[in-house]
Write an enzyme that holds these catalytic residues in place. Structure first.
Site, PDB file in Angstrom:
ATOM      1  N   ARG A 237      -0.366   9.184   1.925  1.00 32.05           N
ATOM      2  CA  ARG A 237      -1.737   9.656   1.713  1.00 32.05           C
ATOM      3  C   ARG A 237      -1.853  11.173   1.648  1.00 32.05           C
ATOM      4  O   ARG A 237      -2.671  11.704   0.892  1.00 32.05           O
ATOM      5  CB  ARG A 237      -2.632   9.112   2.835  1.00 32.05           C
ATOM      6  CG  ARG A 237      -2.888   7.632   2.671  1.00 32.05           C
ATOM      7  CD  ARG A 237      -3.670   7.061   3.829  1.00 32.05           C
ATOM      8  NE  ARG A 237      -3.952   5.651   3.578  1.00 32.05           N
ATOM      9  CZ  ARG A 237      -4.529   4.860   4.463  1.00 32.05           C
ATOM     10  NH1 ARG A 237      -4.871   5.321   5.642  1.00 32.05           N
ATOM     11  NH2 ARG A 237      -4.754   3.595   4.164  1.00 32.05           N
TER      12      ARG A 237
ATOM     13  N   HIS B 159     -10.338  10.820   7.625  1.00 37.11           N
ATOM     14  CA  HIS B 159     -10.157   9.376   7.767  1.00 37.11           C
ATOM     15  C   HIS B 159      -9.547   8.975   9.106  1.00 37.11           C
ATOM     16  O   HIS B 159     -10.077   8.107   9.792  1.00 37.11           O
ATOM     17  CB  HIS B 159      -9.274   8.874   6.625  1.00 37.11           C
ATOM     18  CG  HIS B 159      -9.055   7.396   6.608  1.00 37.11           C
ATOM     19  ND1 HIS B 159     -10.092   6.483   6.561  1.00 37.11           N
ATOM     20  CD2 HIS B 159      -7.913   6.659   6.638  1.00 37.11           C
ATOM     21  CE1 HIS B 159      -9.607   5.252   6.552  1.00 37.11           C
ATOM     22  NE2 HIS B 159      -8.290   5.321   6.612  1.00 37.11           N
TER      23      HIS B 159
ATOM     24  N   HIS C  30      -8.322  10.538   3.782  1.00 33.95           N
ATOM     25  CA  HIS C  30      -8.086   9.456   2.832  1.00 33.95           C
ATOM     26  C   HIS C  30      -8.346   9.990   1.433  1.00 33.95           C
ATOM     27  O   HIS C  30      -9.390  10.592   1.169  1.00 33.95           O
ATOM     28  CB  HIS C  30      -8.998   8.261   3.119  1.00 33.95           C
ATOM     29  CG  HIS C  30      -8.506   6.995   2.495  1.00 33.95           C
ATOM     30  ND1 HIS C  30      -8.530   6.791   1.129  1.00 33.95           N
ATOM     31  CD2 HIS C  30      -7.955   5.877   3.033  1.00 33.95           C
ATOM     32  CE1 HIS C  30      -8.018   5.601   0.860  1.00 33.95           C
ATOM     33  NE2 HIS C  30      -7.658   5.031   1.998  1.00 33.95           N
TER      34      HIS C  30
ATOM     35  N   GLU D 239       0.847  -1.190   0.000  1.00 32.78           N
ATOM     36  CA  GLU D 239       0.000   0.000   0.000  1.00 32.78           C
ATOM     37  C   GLU D 239       0.881   1.238   0.000  1.00 32.78           C
ATOM     38  O   GLU D 239       2.110   1.150   0.080  1.00 32.78           O
ATOM     39  CB  GLU D 239      -0.955  -0.019   1.203  1.00 32.78           C
ATOM     40  CG  GLU D 239      -1.974  -1.148   1.116  1.00 32.78           C
ATOM     41  CD  GLU D 239      -2.989  -1.127   2.244  1.00 32.78           C
ATOM     42  OE1 GLU D 239      -3.048  -0.124   2.975  1.00 32.78           O
ATOM     43  OE2 GLU D 239      -3.708  -2.130   2.406  1.00 32.78           O
TER      44      GLU D 239
ATOM     45  N   ARG E 286       0.020   9.176   9.170  1.00 26.84           N
ATOM     46  CA  ARG E 286       0.056   7.724   9.372  1.00 26.84           C
ATOM     47  C   ARG E 286       0.417   6.993   8.087  1.00 26.84           C
ATOM     48  O   ARG E 286      -0.130   7.274   7.022  1.00 26.84           O
ATOM     49  CB  ARG E 286      -1.303   7.250   9.864  1.00 26.84           C
ATOM     50  CG  ARG E 286      -1.431   5.738  10.005  1.00 26.84           C
ATOM     51  CD  ARG E 286      -2.814   5.372  10.476  1.00 26.84           C
ATOM     52  NE  ARG E 286      -3.821   5.629   9.476  1.00 26.84           N
ATOM     53  CZ  ARG E 286      -4.424   4.685   8.744  1.00 26.84           C
ATOM     54  NH1 ARG E 286      -4.088   3.417   8.897  1.00 26.84           N
ATOM     55  NH2 ARG E 286      -5.355   4.996   7.876  1.00 26.84           N
TER      56      ARG E 286
END
Length: 819
Positions: free
Chosen positions: A301, A357, A252, A132, A392
């Site tokens: 992100r 998110h 997100h 990811e 994160r």
């Protein structure tokens, strides 16, 4: 800021029922259930009680489509996982916390599997690993393709029920109960339902664990469920706990766009879809992430979300090349969501937009999940453990919940359940009708795009929202709205204060990262006077709940009090007498250890402490550093112990600051050694950082340091170096040398740092020329403040000064009792 003050307690009826437990866990996601299960395994006799806002199976964990990141591939390493996490965190991750995450994560994941969690495997039966955003290796395990959270929740709930741990469902936590010494003593909560435990009640417990999840509902559009109203962060603030870095809210980048008027929880299109090869395109079908970041569509992100927001028109996710079979098998949940909204992802582009998110900030904790309030722990999204920094890394959140929950479970010790003390805190509630206004203002002014103008307007709107023309009655809607408004107010205040762009905090008016001014944390406490915000330079934070600090305080108090206690204060001061006192600098210098002194006063019964300066700050003679209030006996009994530590640590910080001043402009840094007093190493090295210096090794195992006796024993510098490198290939190796010839030998072997022991200034200058930046050079031995600048100007990188810690004079600080 306009508007009434934020209440320090929620208005609520007095508890109509009481339960007892050794540990009460608030929350039923991966973090909360893991704490409960692991603690019950470690201490079977302990009574563990779980309270959850909905039914046990609900919460944010079950919506996690992505997976769990862990180093399971032999070609991967914890160091690589650590580095990916640090990069995503943009300078603000706590390296110690990240190291705990990446080294303990694989075993925590195996324990989850042993509890019944079933993850996707290859045809050969091995765990299937995906990738990811932000990860440079395949290290993400999934379940059911894109239903990892649901599987984790199922397994943990089944394990909890099998073990028979008691659960109270439909329970909205209200406030923390504290005993007379300020220690957590339980919680008040409202059970929404019928039966013996209906309505407002209390759970008395020796330890309280907040695992309440996030605060996504503070925004108009979010991936979070309806229950994510920031209840844990708001409770912690009202209780006086420190909340850290709340401005870092991750949006997100790929949430299914449902139209301009869509509000509430929105369907998430997992990052794993891009991990499998889907990519972003603009309204003309052109890919754009390849020009933005080296990882293109798999960039962190915050990078992807910003790129989407900068793009004019609608942005889409293109996964048409997967084909129908792959969508059905790898992403069945996401496919079903898309089909539900009239989109076939195998045939059509998926319209996406960023939405709130994940909160990287939260209730500040140490490496064992302890908050700034004794007995109160936090883990999961409600906590700021230091793992995530400013942003994160994908799939680290479920892992963080596992690892730090297990650390909390191990840390909680059997204890007598303290009796809650009466509280005089001002209570209140905000009108639940303002909830949509809060969410709209936060999305408009404190969302992905922020500026001083937008944030000031948001702050004013939030202040206005605190006014209400009618009396607000206690109810679930009012409690949730008060929590949301409390959290929104703090988030906006910290976002205004941080004048830079870093990670998930993006200021249009301060578009660059600014390490010179903002490589640090914003800590907030809620007091009777309002919000108190402190900027803490990164790496300077002192954890007074850490075992080594508590041990120092315990030993110091034991030496002072003995069995009879403070006989003079007992004899001369009436038992009920109360006072206020000032901690005053008698001479100028740099302060260090105020938090330790504060901990001593609070331990012995002070009711309130107020720091007027912070560690690392230069103060003048006569300046008040801190005020303390409480029983006079307690203040005077704590005085000597608190001042012993404060004056000693401030002396070290002041001496260090003098060296830092002497080296200013040279590029050299002053650093300490292991010449510390027994038991005080952690505190003394902290004081060096407060003075502007840097730390060398904390212990003999942190790094290898080959000294003269090692060289003699091994038969030469080269032989010693090779022996260390062979035995400990991953450790940094430093070499102490006495001659230029030994320097050449150390450089030939690949030494990373070379210590020039008792070299003359001329020899140091020659050593710098020989080294040519192949290694860092440290001057050590025989250094004085008078010659420091001459040494630094040779070009060495460090000056090692053992005298910083082992012989710095104390800074004169006193306690003045008022009246």
């Amino acid at each position: 800021m306009s508007g009434p003050a934020i209440p320090l307690r929620l208005s609520a009826p007095e508890p109509g029922w009481t339960r007892e437990a050794d540990v009460v866990v608030v929350g039923s996601g991966v973090a909360g259930l893991t704490v409960a299960l692991r603690h019950a395994e470690l201490r079977p006799q302990a009574k563990v009680l779980v309270v959850t806002k909905d039914v046990l199976e609900e919460g944010s964990t079950r919506f996690a489509q992505g997976g769990i990141a862990a180093v399971l591939d032999p070609g991967d390493s914890p160091e690589e996982h650590l580095n990916d996490t640090l990069i995503a965190g943009v300078g603000l991750c706590d390296r110690r916390a990240v190291r705990a995450l990446v080294t303990e994560g694989p075993q925590a994941l195996r324990r989850l599997i042993a509890r019944g969690a079933r993850f996707d495997v290859t045809e050969g039966g091995e765990l299937q690993l995906g990738r990811e955003g932000g990860h440079r290796r395949d290290r993400i395990v999934h379940a059911g393709g894109d239903a990892t959270g649901a599987e984790v929740q199922r397994a943990l709930v089944a394990a909890l029920r099998e073990r028979g741990i008691e659960v109270i469902e439909h329970a909205l936590v209200l406030d923390l109960l504290k005993d007379a010494a300020g220690r957590a003593a339980g919680v008040t909560l409202h059970v929404m339902g019928e039966g013996a435990s209906d309505g407002v009640g209390a759970v008395r417990a020796a330890a309280v664990v907040l695992a309440t999840g996030g605060m996504g509902q503070v925004y108009q559009s979010t991936t979070n469920p309806l229950v994510s109203t920031g209840d844990g962060v708001a409770l912690a603030l009202r209780a006086g706990a420190v909340v850290r870095d709340l401005e870092f809210v991750q949006f997100h980048p790929t949430v299914l766009w449902l139209g301009e008027d869509a509000t509430g929880q929105q369907p998430l299109i997992s990052e794993a879809v891009r991990g499998e090869g889907a990519y972003l395109v603009d309204e003309h079908g052109a890919r754009f992430m390849t020009d933005v970041h080296e990882l293109a569509d798999l960039a962190p992100r915050d990078v992807v979300a910003k790129a989407i927001m900068r793009r004019p028109g609608q942005v889409y996710l293109d996964g048409r090349h997967f084909g129908a079979d792959k969508w059905r098998t790898r992403f069945p949940t996401i496919r079903a969501l898309c089909l539900e909204h009239g989109i076939d992802p195998a045939e059509e582009l998926i319209p996406v937009v960023p939405a709130a998110h994940y909160a990287s900030g939260g209730v500040r904790t140490d490496l064992h999940g302890r908050t700034s309030i004794p007995g109160l722990y936090a883990c999961g999204e409600v906590a700021c453990t230091g793992v995530h920094g400013a942003n994160r890394l994908a799939s680290n959140s479920l892992l963080e919940g596992l690892v730090f929950a297990e650390r909390i479970a191990q840390d909680i010790q059997p204890s007598v359940r303290p009796a809650p003390a009466d509280t005089g805190a001002v209570d209140g509630l905000f009108d639940p009708r303002v909830r949509p206004r809060i969410q709209a203002h936060m999305s408009r002014g404190a969302g992905v795009l922020r500026s001083r103008e937008s944030l000031i307007l948001t702050a004013k709107a939030l202040g206005d929202a605190r006014w209400t023309p009618v009396k607000v009655l206690p109810c679930t809607e009012a409690w949730e709205t008060t929590n949301l408004l409390t959290v929104a107010t703090v988030l906006t205040a910290t976002a205004v204060a941080r004048e830079e762009t870093r990670g998930s905090h993006w200021r249009e008016d301060f578009g660059e990262r600014d390490d010179e001014r903002w490589l640090g944390h914003l800590d907030v406490r809620l007091t009777e006077e309002g919000l108190q915000m402190t900027y803490t330079p990164h790496g300077l934070a002192l954890d007074t709940a850490a075992p080594e600090v508590q041990d120092v305080i315990d030993r110091a108090l034991a030496e002072d009090l003995q069995e009879a206690g403070d006989v003079t204060s007992v004899a001369t001061i009436p038992a009920g007498h109360r006072s206020a006192a000032d901690v005053v600098a008698r001479e100028g210098g740099v302060v260090a250890g105020l938090t330790v002194a504060e901990a001593v006063f609070l331990r012995l019964g002070a009711s309130r402490t107020t720091r007027l300066v912070e560690d690392g700050q230069r103060v003048a003679a006569g300046e008040v550093l801190m005020t303390v209030e409480g029983p006079t006996r307690a203040l005077l009994t704590a005085e000597r112990t608190a001042l012993n530590l404060l004056t000693h640590l401030s002396g070290i910080a002041t001496r260090t600051a003098a060296w830092v001043t002497a080296l200013a402009g040279t590029g050299a840094r002053v650093r300490d050694s292991r010449k510390t007093l027994p038991g005080l190493r952690a505190l003394e090295k902290y004081a060096v950082r407060a003075g502007g210096g840097i730390n060398h090794r904390m212990s003999l195992s942190d790094a290898a340091l080959i000294k003269d006796n090692h060289v003699v024993a091994a038969g030469g510098v080269g032989a010693a170096f090779r022996a260390v490198r062979e035995r400990y290939p991953d450790l940094p190796v430093e070499v102490e040398v006495d001659t230029l010839e030994q320097l050449r030998e150390a450089l030939a072997e690949g030494a990373e740092v070379v210590l020039l022991d008792n070299f003359t200034v001329e020899e140091m200058a020659h050593a710098v020329q020989i080294t040519k930046n192949q290694a860092k050079l440290e001057a050590s031995g025989g250094l004085t403040l008078e010659t420091a600048r001459d040494v630094a100007e040779t070009g060495v990188d460090y000056l090692a000064v053992g005298a910083l810690t082992h012989s710095a004079p104390a800074l004169d600080i006193a306690l003045d009792l008022r009246g």
